[in-house]
Scaffold this motif. Structure first.
Motif, short mmCIF file in Angstrom:
data_model
loop_
_atom_site.label_atom_id
_atom_site.label_comp_id
_atom_site.label_asym_id
_atom_site.label_seq_id
_atom_site.Cartn_x
_atom_site.Cartn_y
_atom_site.Cartn_z
N THR A 325 0.84 -1.19 0.00
CA THR A 325 0.00 0.00 0.00
C THR A 325 0.87 1.24 0.00
N VAL A 326 0.67 2.11 -0.98
CA VAL A 326 1.47 3.31 -1.11
C VAL A 326 0.89 4.41 -0.21
N HIS A 327 1.78 5.05 0.54
CA HIS A 327 1.38 6.16 1.40
C HIS A 327 1.87 7.46 0.76
N PHE A 328 0.94 8.35 0.49
CA PHE A 328 1.28 9.63 -0.13
C PHE A 328 1.18 10.75 0.90
N VAL A 329 2.13 11.70 0.83
CA VAL A 329 2.03 12.92 1.60
C VAL A 329 1.30 13.94 0.75
N LEU A 330 0.16 14.40 1.23
CA LEU A 330 -0.67 15.34 0.48
C LEU A 330 -0.67 16.69 1.17
N ALA A 331 -0.63 17.76 0.39
CA ALA A 331 -0.73 19.11 0.94
C ALA A 331 -2.19 19.41 1.24
N THR A 332 -2.43 20.04 2.38
CA THR A 332 -3.79 20.48 2.73
C THR A 332 -3.89 22.00 2.77
N GLY A 333 -2.78 22.66 2.52
CA GLY A 333 -2.71 24.11 2.49
C GLY A 333 -1.25 24.50 2.31
N ILE A 334 -0.95 25.77 2.44
CA ILE A 334 0.45 26.22 2.41
C ILE A 334 0.96 26.15 3.84
N GLY A 335 1.77 25.12 4.12
CA GLY A 335 2.30 24.93 5.46
C GLY A 335 1.68 23.78 6.22
N SER A 336 0.88 22.96 5.54
CA SER A 336 0.26 21.83 6.24
C SER A 336 0.08 20.65 5.29
N THR A 337 0.18 19.45 5.84
CA THR A 337 0.06 18.23 5.05
C THR A 337 -0.61 17.14 5.86
N GLU A 338 -0.94 16.05 5.18
CA GLU A 338 -1.36 14.82 5.85
C GLU A 338 -0.90 13.63 5.02
N VAL A 339 -0.76 12.49 5.68
CA VAL A 339 -0.35 11.26 5.01
C VAL A 339 -1.59 10.42 4.76
N VAL A 340 -1.76 10.00 3.50
CA VAL A 340 -2.97 9.29 3.09
C VAL A 340 -2.56 8.00 2.38
N ALA A 341 -3.21 6.92 2.73
CA ALA A 341 -2.95 5.62 2.08
C ALA A 341 -4.19 5.16 1.32
N GLY A 342 -3.97 4.28 0.35
CA GLY A 342 -5.08 3.64 -0.33
C GLY A 342 -5.82 4.51 -1.32
N LEU A 343 -5.15 5.50 -1.91
CA LEU A 343 -5.81 6.33 -2.92
C LEU A 343 -6.05 5.50 -4.18
N PRO A 344 -7.15 5.75 -4.88
CA PRO A 344 -7.45 4.98 -6.09
C PRO A 344 -6.33 5.10 -7.13
N ALA A 345 -6.03 3.99 -7.76
CA ALA A 345 -4.95 3.97 -8.76
C ALA A 345 -5.22 4.95 -9.89
N GLU A 346 -6.46 5.08 -10.31
CA GLU A 346 -6.78 5.98 -11.41
C GLU A 346 -6.52 7.44 -11.04
N MET A 347 -6.73 7.77 -9.77
CA MET A 347 -6.45 9.13 -9.31
C MET A 347 -4.94 9.40 -9.34
N VAL A 348 -4.16 8.43 -8.89
CA VAL A 348 -2.71 8.56 -8.91
C VAL A 348 -2.21 8.67 -10.36
N ARG A 349 -2.79 7.83 -11.21
CA ARG A 349 -2.42 7.86 -12.63
C ARG A 349 -2.71 9.24 -13.24
N GLU A 350 -3.85 9.82 -12.93
CA GLU A 350 -4.20 11.13 -13.47
C GLU A 350 -3.22 12.20 -13.00
N ALA A 351 -2.83 12.13 -11.74
CA ALA A 351 -1.88 13.12 -11.22
C ALA A 351 -0.54 13.04 -11.93
N ILE A 352 -0.10 11.82 -12.20
CA ILE A 352 1.17 11.66 -12.91
C ILE A 352 1.04 12.13 -14.36
N GLU A 353 -0.06 11.80 -15.00
CA GLU A 353 -0.28 12.24 -16.39
C GLU A 353 -0.26 13.77 -16.48
N LEU A 354 -0.91 14.44 -15.52
CA LEU A 354 -0.91 15.90 -15.53
C LEU A 354 0.50 16.46 -15.36
#
Length: 357
Positions: A325-354
């Protein structure tokens, strides 16, 4: 200039940011120590070795030549240097000085961690990327064919000595690569640092002393505070990986020969920012701000060699993945983040494509 403390269960040391600190290296050596082994590449030594030699005047020291390059950040290089230490009489009283960029800091620290089952190390970072990131925190390691730093250990240094003056000799590409790690610190933990990078780009790129000192000191402060709170990356320290999951995949896919580490992290931050927005954690406005600031410190090498379908399988091989399971660090604002696991593969694929578009 400031010194920032790192305090862990078993260690306490300081990361000192000071112009000219290399020339007083003796002040940071233990009262009783044996031979000192300085790990350095020929190019760094030619530029700044005289300062280190001055700082070690009166001590029994030897230089260990590391050829340099991500492709040589392997166990074979560690073994070669360890063999040389044995030849020169290194023992448990010896000490390693890792004098160079992030690769040297990682590899020199790893050498110290395993030689005679562990001897002290002092980190002296000479690139912007290593000053603001790699040298602080005790992470050491070597690469495998399958990915970066898959072999390593936590081995906290005696001290970290950072001299901003050495950055004046950095090639522009190396300097730019380090700036992406500074932006990362702003995104994850310090909005004023992000605003410095956003609003003072001409000063930053001109390496104006005040701007350099501020961004280095703030980054070191953030790194020291995070490491103190979470030495072994069980919680808070994971936020330092913002941009690294996709960035490491890009490096591995191109066999570490196409991108500098900081460049891959910069592209990885763009991917993580797109992913943060797609996952509903980050506003469109903040997403665009982050991407614009990252791009402002380009250009990046071409992404033509990369294919999304090749990067996706590499994500699960990242050392931060747990049981596939891949754990991603996601930004929630300028100066804040959270760690999220289990994001849909298609969402990850779209982010990389962009990011690759």
């Amino acid at each position: 200039m400031p010194a920032f403390a790192v305090t862990t269960t078993a260690h306490r040391y300081e990361a000192t940011v000071e112009r000219g600190v290399l020339r007083r290296l003796r002040d940071f050596l233990p009262a009783k120590h044996g031979k000192v082994f300085v790990v350095a590449t020929d190019d760094v030594w030619a530029l700044h070795g005289s300062a280190v030699a001055t700082g070690l005047d009166g001590t029994d020291w030897h230089r260990l030549v590391f050829p340099g390059g991500e492709e040589r950040k392997r166990l074979a290089s560690v073994e070669a240097m360890a063999d040389r230490m044995v030849e020169l009489g290194g023992d448990r009283s010896s000490l390693v000085v890792a004098f160079g960029g992030g690769i040297v800091n990682d590899l020199g620290g790893f050498l110290a961690a395993i030689y005679m089952r562990g001897i002290p190390v002092i980190q002296i970072p000479t690139t912007l990327l290593s000053q603001v990131d790699a040298a602080v925190g005790g992470k050491t390691g070597a690469n495998l064919v399958g990915g970066k730093n898959l072999i390593g250990s936590f081995h906290q240094p005696l001290a970290v000595l950072t001299d901003p003056d050495v950055l004046m000799t950095l090639p522009e590409r190396e300097y730019r690569a380090g700036l992406f790690e500074v932006i990362k610190h702003g995104v994850i933990a310090c909005e004023p640092l992000f605003r410095l990078m956003q609003n003072e780009q001409p000063r930053v790129m001109a390496r104006e002393a005040g701007a350099v000192e501020q961004m280095v000191a703030e980054s070191v402060r953030i790194k020291c505070e995070v490491v103190t709170a979470d030495e072994k990356e069980m919680g808070l320290r994971k936020i330092l990986n913002f941009g690294h999951t996709v960035g490491h995949a890009m490096e591995a896919e191109t066999k570490y020969a196409h991108f500098l580490h900081g460049e891959a992290v910069g592209l990885g931050m763009i991917a993580a920012t797109h992913l943060s927005r797609l996952a509903g954690r980050l506003s469109e406005a903040h997403s665009q701000e982050i991407i614009d600031v990252v791009n402002a410190y380009g250009p990046f090498p071409s992404t033509e060699p990369l294919r999304t379908e090749n990067l996706m399988p590499r994500l699960v091989k990242d050392k931060k993945a747990i049981q596939g399971t891949v754990h991603f660090v996601l930004a929630t604002g300028i100066g804040s983040t959270e760690v999220v696991a289990g994001l849909p593969a298609e969402m990850v694929r779209e982010a990389i494509e962009l990011t690759l578009a």
